[in-house]
Design a protein around this motif. Structure first.
Motif, PDB file in Angstrom:
ATOM      1  N   PRO A 179      -5.222 -22.008  -8.260  1.00 28.51           N
ATOM      2  CA  PRO A 179      -5.874 -21.525  -9.381  1.00 28.51           C
ATOM      3  C   PRO A 179      -5.256 -22.409 -10.589  1.00 28.51           C
ATOM      4  CG  PRO A 179      -4.012 -19.854  -8.737  1.00 28.51           C
ATOM      5  CD  PRO A 179      -4.131 -21.177  -7.801  1.00 28.51           C
ATOM      6  N   MET A 180      -6.174 -22.285 -11.772  1.00 29.99           N
ATOM      7  CA  MET A 180      -5.909 -23.105 -13.010  1.00 29.99           C
ATOM      8  C   MET A 180      -5.164 -21.897 -13.844  1.00 29.99           C
ATOM      9  SD  MET A 180      -8.835 -25.820 -13.269  1.00 29.99           S
ATOM     10  CE  MET A 180      -7.920 -26.599 -14.741  1.00 29.99           C
ATOM     11  N   TRP A 181      -4.443 -22.432 -14.838  1.00 37.23           N
ATOM     12  CA  TRP A 181      -4.185 -21.250 -15.905  1.00 37.23           C
ATOM     13  C   TRP A 181      -5.397 -21.234 -16.800  1.00 37.23           C
ATOM     14  CZ3 TRP A 181      -4.042 -21.757 -21.082  1.00 37.23           C
ATOM     15  CH2 TRP A 181      -3.497 -20.861 -21.907  1.00 37.23           C
ATOM     16  N   PRO A 182      -5.620 -20.075 -17.371  1.00 36.20           N
ATOM     17  CA  PRO A 182      -5.017 -18.826 -17.229  1.00 36.20           C
ATOM     18  C   PRO A 182      -5.751 -17.721 -16.305  1.00 36.20           C
ATOM     19  CG  PRO A 182      -6.732 -18.810 -18.954  1.00 36.20           C
ATOM     20  CD  PRO A 182      -6.743 -20.120 -18.300  1.00 36.20           C
ATOM     21  N   VAL A 183      -6.455 -18.319 -15.221  1.00 38.41           N
ATOM     22  CA  VAL A 183      -7.152 -17.436 -14.315  1.00 38.41           C
ATOM     23  C   VAL A 183      -6.069 -17.520 -12.964  1.00 38.41           C
ATOM     24  CG1 VAL A 183      -9.453 -17.286 -14.977  1.00 38.41           C
ATOM     25  CG2 VAL A 183      -8.586 -19.193 -13.747  1.00 38.41           C
ATOM     26  N   HIS A 184      -4.888 -17.613 -12.863  1.00 42.63           N
ATOM     27  CA  HIS A 184      -3.840 -17.779 -11.960  1.00 42.63           C
ATOM     28  C   HIS A 184      -3.210 -16.500 -11.612  1.00 42.63           C
ATOM     29  CE1 HIS A 184      -1.349 -17.826 -15.604  1.00 42.63           C
ATOM     30  NE2 HIS A 184      -0.432 -17.452 -14.812  1.00 42.63           N
ATOM     31  N   THR A 185      -3.307 -15.529 -12.505  1.00 41.95           N
ATOM     32  CA  THR A 185      -2.464 -14.309 -12.111  1.00 41.95           C
ATOM     33  C   THR A 185      -2.541 -13.294 -10.919  1.00 41.95           C
ATOM     34  OG1 THR A 185      -3.991 -12.811 -13.299  1.00 41.95           O
ATOM     35  CG2 THR A 185      -2.078 -14.125 -14.646  1.00 41.95           C
ATOM     36  N   TRP A 186      -3.804 -13.867 -10.094  1.00 36.97           N
ATOM     37  CA  TRP A 186      -4.046 -13.163  -8.801  1.00 36.97           C
ATOM     38  C   TRP A 186      -3.015 -13.575  -7.834  1.00 36.97           C
ATOM     39  CZ3 TRP A 186      -5.365 -15.968  -4.445  1.00 36.97           C
ATOM     40  CH2 TRP A 186      -5.939 -17.173  -4.848  1.00 36.97           C
ATOM     41  N   LEU A 187      -2.875 -14.979  -8.157  1.00 39.59           N
ATOM     42  CA  LEU A 187      -2.063 -15.918  -6.750  1.00 39.59           C
ATOM     43  C   LEU A 187      -0.656 -15.008  -6.577  1.00 39.59           C
ATOM     44  CD1 LEU A 187      -2.214 -17.847  -4.857  1.00 39.59           C
ATOM     45  CD2 LEU A 187      -1.164 -19.554  -6.382  1.00 39.59           C
ATOM     46  N   ALA A 195     -17.670 -15.789   2.956  1.00 41.16           N
ATOM     47  CA  ALA A 195     -17.117 -15.120   4.094  1.00 41.16           C
ATOM     48  C   ALA A 195     -15.943 -15.285   4.266  1.00 41.16           C
ATOM     49  CB  ALA A 195     -18.207 -15.597   5.361  1.00 41.16           C
ATOM     50  N   MET A 196     -15.117 -16.561   4.167  1.00 40.71           N
ATOM     51  CA  MET A 196     -13.848 -16.905   4.359  1.00 40.71           C
ATOM     52  C   MET A 196     -12.888 -15.738   3.612  1.00 40.71           C
ATOM     53  SD  MET A 196     -12.923 -19.951   1.955  1.00 40.71           S
ATOM     54  CE  MET A 196     -11.464 -19.239   1.422  1.00 40.71           C
ATOM     55  N   LEU A 197     -13.386 -15.290   2.706  1.00 41.94           N
ATOM     56  CA  LEU A 197     -12.593 -14.360   2.015  1.00 41.94           C
ATOM     57  C   LEU A 197     -12.391 -13.033   2.895  1.00 41.94           C
ATOM     58  CD1 LEU A 197     -13.818 -15.057  -1.704  1.00 41.94           C
ATOM     59  CD2 LEU A 197     -11.865 -16.053  -0.673  1.00 41.94           C
ATOM     60  N   ILE A 198     -13.255 -12.677   3.544  1.00 40.25           N
ATOM     61  CA  ILE A 198     -13.177 -11.337   4.205  1.00 40.25           C
ATOM     62  C   ILE A 198     -12.196 -11.124   5.099  1.00 40.25           C
ATOM     63  CG2 ILE A 198     -14.492  -9.789   5.658  1.00 40.25           C
ATOM     64  CD1 ILE A 198     -16.978 -10.992   4.546  1.00 40.25           C
ATOM     65  N   PRO A 199     -11.904 -12.269   6.082  1.00 39.84           N
ATOM     66  CA  PRO A 199     -10.547 -11.898   6.911  1.00 39.84           C
ATOM     67  C   PRO A 199      -9.249 -12.240   5.934  1.00 39.84           C
ATOM     68  CG  PRO A 199     -11.850 -13.892   7.772  1.00 39.84           C
ATOM     69  CD  PRO A 199     -12.674 -13.356   6.367  1.00 39.84           C
ATOM     70  N   LEU A 200      -9.283 -13.055   4.992  1.00 43.20           N
ATOM     71  CA  LEU A 200      -8.143 -13.119   4.207  1.00 43.20           C
ATOM     72  C   LEU A 200      -7.811 -11.596   3.273  1.00 43.20           C
ATOM     73  CD1 LEU A 200      -5.717 -14.820   3.075  1.00 43.20           C
ATOM     74  CD2 LEU A 200      -7.233 -15.562   1.653  1.00 43.20           C
ATOM     75  N   PHE A 201      -8.933 -10.986   2.817  1.00 43.10           N
ATOM     76  CA  PHE A 201      -8.803  -9.638   2.203  1.00 43.10           C
ATOM     77  C   PHE A 201      -8.228  -8.751   3.181  1.00 43.10           C
ATOM     78  CE2 PHE A 201     -10.625  -5.674   0.971  1.00 43.10           C
ATOM     79  CZ  PHE A 201     -10.477  -5.591  -0.334  1.00 43.10           C
ATOM     80  N   LEU A 202      -8.611  -8.641   4.442  1.00 44.02           N
ATOM     81  CA  LEU A 202      -8.102  -7.810   5.467  1.00 44.02           C
ATOM     82  C   LEU A 202      -6.862  -7.954   5.789  1.00 44.02           C
ATOM     83  CD1 LEU A 202     -11.239  -7.759   7.796  1.00 44.02           C
ATOM     84  CD2 LEU A 202     -10.639  -5.844   6.056  1.00 44.02           C
ATOM     85  N   THR A 240      -5.131  -6.937  -3.239  1.00 44.05           N
ATOM     86  CA  THR A 240      -6.428  -7.301  -2.612  1.00 44.05           C
ATOM     87  C   THR A 240      -7.570  -7.079  -3.575  1.00 44.05           C
ATOM     88  OG1 THR A 240      -6.504  -5.278  -1.662  1.00 44.05           O
ATOM     89  CG2 THR A 240      -5.768  -6.879  -0.142  1.00 44.05           C
ATOM     90  N   ILE A 241      -7.595  -6.006  -4.264  1.00 38.40           N
ATOM     91  CA  ILE A 241      -8.711  -5.807  -5.256  1.00 38.40           C
ATOM     92  C   ILE A 241      -8.696  -6.606  -6.425  1.00 38.40           C
ATOM     93  CG2 ILE A 241      -9.340  -4.199  -7.316  1.00 38.40           C
ATOM     94  CD1 ILE A 241      -8.418  -1.921  -5.359  1.00 38.40           C
ATOM     95  N   LYS A 242      -7.666  -7.037  -6.820  1.00 38.43           N
ATOM     96  CA  LYS A 242      -7.373  -8.130  -8.131  1.00 38.43           C
ATOM     97  C   LYS A 242      -7.854  -9.377  -7.465  1.00 38.43           C
ATOM     98  CE  LYS A 242      -4.073  -9.796 -11.363  1.00 38.43           C
ATOM     99  NZ  LYS A 242      -2.686  -9.742 -12.019  1.00 38.43           N
ATOM    100  N   PHE A 243      -7.532  -9.776  -6.206  1.00 36.39           N
ATOM    101  CA  PHE A 243      -7.937 -11.021  -5.556  1.00 36.39           C
ATOM    102  C   PHE A 243      -9.430 -10.911  -5.453  1.00 36.39           C
ATOM    103  CE2 PHE A 243      -8.754 -12.737  -1.339  1.00 36.39           C
ATOM    104  CZ  PHE A 243      -8.816 -14.196  -1.446  1.00 36.39           C
ATOM    105  N   PHE A 244      -9.957  -9.781  -5.055  1.00 36.86           N
ATOM    106  CA  PHE A 244     -11.557  -9.769  -4.654  1.00 36.86           C
ATOM    107  C   PHE A 244     -12.228  -9.751  -6.038  1.00 36.86           C
ATOM    108  CE2 PHE A 244     -15.139  -7.078  -4.798  1.00 36.86           C
ATOM    109  CZ  PHE A 244     -15.889  -7.483  -3.785  1.00 36.86           C
ATOM    110  N   LEU A 245     -11.817  -9.093  -7.220  1.00 39.62           N
ATOM    111  CA  LEU A 245     -12.677  -9.257  -8.453  1.00 39.62           C
ATOM    112  C   LEU A 245     -12.362 -10.720  -9.118  1.00 39.62           C
ATOM    113  CD1 LEU A 245     -11.375  -5.868  -9.867  1.00 39.62           C
ATOM    114  CD2 LEU A 245     -13.488  -6.478  -9.036  1.00 39.62           C
ATOM    115  N   TYR A 246     -11.308 -11.351  -8.934  1.00 40.34           N
ATOM    116  CA  TYR A 246     -11.225 -12.726  -9.511  1.00 40.34           C
ATOM    117  C   TYR A 246     -12.212 -13.685  -8.780  1.00 40.34           C
ATOM    118  CZ  TYR A 246      -7.296 -12.174 -12.908  1.00 40.34           C
ATOM    119  OH  TYR A 246      -6.724 -12.087 -13.865  1.00 40.34           O
ATOM    120  N   THR A 247     -12.165 -13.572  -7.493  1.00 39.82           N
ATOM    121  CA  THR A 247     -13.057 -14.563  -6.558  1.00 39.82           C
ATOM    122  C   THR A 247     -14.515 -14.210  -6.968  1.00 39.82           C
ATOM    123  OG1 THR A 247     -12.575 -13.096  -4.834  1.00 39.82           O
ATOM    124  CG2 THR A 247     -11.048 -14.958  -5.081  1.00 39.82           C
ATOM    125  N   LEU A 248     -14.763 -13.046  -6.911  1.00 36.83           N
ATOM    126  CA  LEU A 248     -16.157 -12.518  -7.133  1.00 36.83           C
ATOM    127  C   LEU A 248     -16.836 -12.961  -8.221  1.00 36.83           C
ATOM    128  CD1 LEU A 248     -18.671 -11.052  -5.770  1.00 36.83           C
ATOM    129  CD2 LEU A 248     -17.662  -8.818  -7.200  1.00 36.83           C
TER     130      LEU A 248
END
Length: 503
Positions: A223-231, A143-150, A164-172
């Motif tokens: 995020p750790m390498w190599p899943v850091h690119t969304w940041l 749930a905490m991701l929803i306000p940040l996404f917005l 935002t889409i990249k952020f959403f897909l990685y975290t999901l």
């Protein structure tokens, strides 16, 4: 006095319902800003009550609350804090106050929604750090991701949709594995209590699978390498407040997840696969440091710097197994984990300050390109003083909080392996290189152009938020005991669990 109050529920629901109250009348609400500030300050004061009433001598959960939530599945509203979660709750409450102040004049569009998003986000993040029921944790974790996404999607830059889409897909992607791990732990333990998960007996194969699930879920958050690119993309497109919360709090949930789930639940698998985490952490420290050197965007440079600094957190958490292997007493393991925790807290303050400094410049010139600046110290001497201080803290200058956590982890790493310590220590060179390069190009020298010549120095609001952060960074750097004392007992308890379970 404080232990008699439902402090954790107040800390969670005051900002959540306060954020809803701020939304009343929408943009026609003239009280949106002062009401948001009042609620955030009240939340911060309540969080300080946790510190005052906290018993440093015990590793037991404190300020506990328990109520049935979904009785059919034995899911409870269960809350509590220990030496790991309590400092992060205070950091969350403090960062929310700073974000409200930072957006006071800058945000002119949809002010009510902006302030409400951060208040609601604060309550949800505090809930993540205090949840003792696995499903409760997971609900707030998502749930905490929803306000940040917005926040990024509405108030972000021109490429905010992509970010935002990249952020959403990685975290999901990571969250799916976390849910599967929690459901399996319920299957074998018969409970959703996180503390019960710590006691369940698991085979090595079960631990390996669960550890990998936790790794995927929390590595994305760090995020750790190599899943850091969304940041970097998220930071560049986020408004200043969004970058502050991303750096100060969101990344810490990954480190907290390793402490709360991976290490105590899967200690044998953590030991068997520590080489993987150590390798990824050292890659982040060294390789990402070089990546930061070539950035031309201020926010991207600081974002990559954050990834490198968070590498110290995961390094400190997993070198404990090598220390145990090299020492019968496990001497230095406590230093490693406490160093990782101090690094999380310190990075929260320093990274927030760095992004606020970038925000101050962007509000005036509407560009983050380093090449657009030069000689800012000539027109903004007060700002330049703060910017240099925070840049030095980011590089690990002794006497600042940035030095303490890194020094503790490097010192502990020597007891694990000389080369671990050597590679980790390169951050002192790389951090100084990209930080001094940025400072030289942006702040020093002659005034680069007419836009820089027209800059005005920071106002009282900006001075206040930067000054408070500077005092905290300096205080922790000189006297870190108030931070480390609260986590001693919790660290010792975790190390006892690990040492008793190690192969």
């Amino acid at each position: 006095m404080f232990t008699d109050l439902p402090l954790l529920s107040l800390l969670i629901w005051l900002p959540v319902f306060g954020g809803i109250a701020v939304l009343v009348n929408g943009d026609n609400n003239p009280w949106a800003r002062p009401l948001a500030l009042l609620i955030s300050v009240a939340t911060l004061l309540l969080s300080i009550g946790l510190y005052i009433g906290f018993d440093n001598a015990t590793a037991q959960m404190q300020f506990t609350e328990q109520a049935s939530w979904i009785s059919a599945f034995d899911i409870n509203y269960s809350l509590g804090v220990d030496g790991f979660s309590m400092p992060l709750i205070i950091l969350t409450a403090f960062s929310t106050v700073i974000v409200v102040i930072a957006g006071w004049e800058v945000i002119q569009d949809r002010v009510s929604q902006y302030m409400a998003a951060f208040l609601i986000m604060a309550g949800l993040m505090i809930a993540v750090f205090s949840a003792l029921d696995a499903i409760l944790f997971y609900v707030f974790f998502e749930a905490m991701l929803i306000p940040l996404f917005l926040v990024i999607g509405i108030w972000g830059g021109p490429n905010r949709v992509y970010a935002t889409i990249k952020f959403f897909l990685y975290t999901l992607f990571g969250s799916v594995f976390l849910l599967l791990a929690l459901l399996y732990l319920h299957h074998v333990s018969g409970s959703f209590s996180i503390l019960d998960f710590h006691k369940v007996g698991l085979s090595m194969q079960e631990q390996i699978y669960l550890f990998l699930a936790f790794l995927i879920a929390f590595a994305v958050k760090v995020p750790m390498w190599p899943v850091h690119t969304w940041l970097p993309d998220a930071h560049v497109e986020a408004p200043t407040g969004g970058s502050v919360i991303l750096a100060a709090i969101t990344l810490k949930i990954g480190g907290y997840g390793f402490l709360r789930f991976a290490l105590p639940i899967t200690p044998d698998a953590s030991m068997a696969l520590d080489w993987l985490i150590i390798s990824l952490s050292l890659t982040a420290v060294v390789y990402i440091g070089f990546v930061a050197l070539v950035q031309s965007d201020l926010k991207k440079l600081i974002a990559y710097s954050s990834i490198a600094h968070m590498g110290f957190v995961t390094l400190g958490l997993f070198i404990v197994f090598r220390i145990f292997a090299n020492s019968a007493t496990g001497s230095g393991a406590e230093l490693a984990i406490e160093g990782a925790m101090v690094q999380m807290i310190s990075h929260g303050f320093i990274a927030a300050a760095m992004f606020l400094c970038v925000g101050v410049l962007y509000d005036r010139m509407h560009t983050r390109e380093i090449s657009a600046y030069g000689g800012v110290i000539n027109t903004m001497p007060k700002f330049a003083g703060f910017a240099v201080f925070f840049a030095m803290a980011n590089a690990g200058l002794p006497g600042t909080s940035g030095f303490v956590g890194e020094f503790m982890v490097i010192l502990a790493a020597f007891q694990a392996n000389f080369w671990f310590a050597f590679l980790a220590a390169t951050t002192l060179i790389l951090g100084a290189a990209y930080t001094l390069w940025m400072v030289k190009r942006v702040l020093f020298g002659d005034v680069a152009n007419d836009d820089v010549a027209k800059l005005t120095d920071i106002n009282r609001r900006e001075f206040l938020m930067l000054a408070v952060l500077a005092v905290i960074v300096l205080a922790i750097g000189i006297w870190p005991a108030p931070v480390t004392d609260v986590m001693h007992a919790t660290v010792e308890h975790l190390l006892t669990q690990i040492s008793q379970s190690k192969l």
